[in-house]
Design a protein around this motif. Structure first.
Motif, mmCIF file in Angstrom:
data_model
loop_
_atom_site.group_PDB
_atom_site.id
_atom_site.type_symbol
_atom_site.label_atom_id
_atom_site.label_comp_id
_atom_site.label_asym_id
_atom_site.label_seq_id
_atom_site.Cartn_x
_atom_site.Cartn_y
_atom_site.Cartn_z
ATOM 1 N N TYR A 1 -2.992 -3.790 -5.694
ATOM 2 C CA TYR A 1 -4.410 -3.753 -5.388
ATOM 3 C C TYR A 1 -5.134 -3.670 -6.726
ATOM 4 O O TYR A 1 -4.790 -2.830 -7.562
ATOM 5 N N HIS B 1 -9.248 6.933 -2.907
ATOM 6 C CA HIS B 1 -8.644 6.021 -1.922
ATOM 7 C C HIS B 1 -7.668 6.794 -1.030
ATOM 8 O O HIS B 1 -7.692 6.661 0.193
ATOM 9 N N SER C 1 -10.276 2.141 0.184
ATOM 10 C CA SER C 1 -9.673 0.934 0.727
ATOM 11 C C SER C 1 -8.586 1.349 1.722
ATOM 12 O O SER C 1 -7.712 2.159 1.388
ATOM 13 N N ASN D 1 -11.347 -6.839 -3.708
ATOM 14 C CA ASN D 1 -12.541 -7.046 -2.883
ATOM 15 C C ASN D 1 -13.488 -8.003 -3.564
ATOM 16 O O ASN D 1 -14.047 -7.790 -4.542
#
Length: 113
Positions: A36, A51, A65, A113
């Motif tokens: 990620y 997160h 996320s 993202n």
């Protein structure tokens, strides 16, 4: 306010369990890791903890996320430590995308993202 880019290694189960992640990474051959890529005004460590703990914004919105919350293992500093802090949010977003696509070209499975 400076922005940092960071990379989190994800558990490989994300590839089999998450259809959107799998569809975003048709180049993945299962050899390298699932990752990620994100950007933050905090330290990468602080953001990773947000997160994992599911932190809410001032407006009550979950800013973590779901992929990192469920599959995040640890930060991969060797993949982002060479990137200097960026001055604007726009620069950081551009660098986040650039690093994510570069890692995909190297055959990692990457979500951003």
């Amino acid at each position: 306010m400076p922005y940092s880019i960071y990379v989190v290694e994800l558990h490989k189960k994300v590839f089999t369990e998450n259809r959107k992640f799998r569809e975003a990474n048709p180049q993945f051959n299962g050899v390298l890791e699932c990752l990620y890529v994100g950007m933050t005004s905090k330290t990468p460590k602080e953001r990773f903890e947000q997160h994992k703990n599911g932190v809410l914004s001032n407006k009550g919105v979950d800013i973590s996320s779901r992929i990192v919350k469920k599959y995040g293992l640890y930060l991969r500093g060797s993949l982002y430590n060479h990137i200097k802090p960026l001055v604007t949010r726009q620069e950081a977003l551009k660098m986040e995308r650039s690093l994510a696509l570069e890692l995909r070209r190297k055959k990692y499975a990457v979500w951003f993202n």
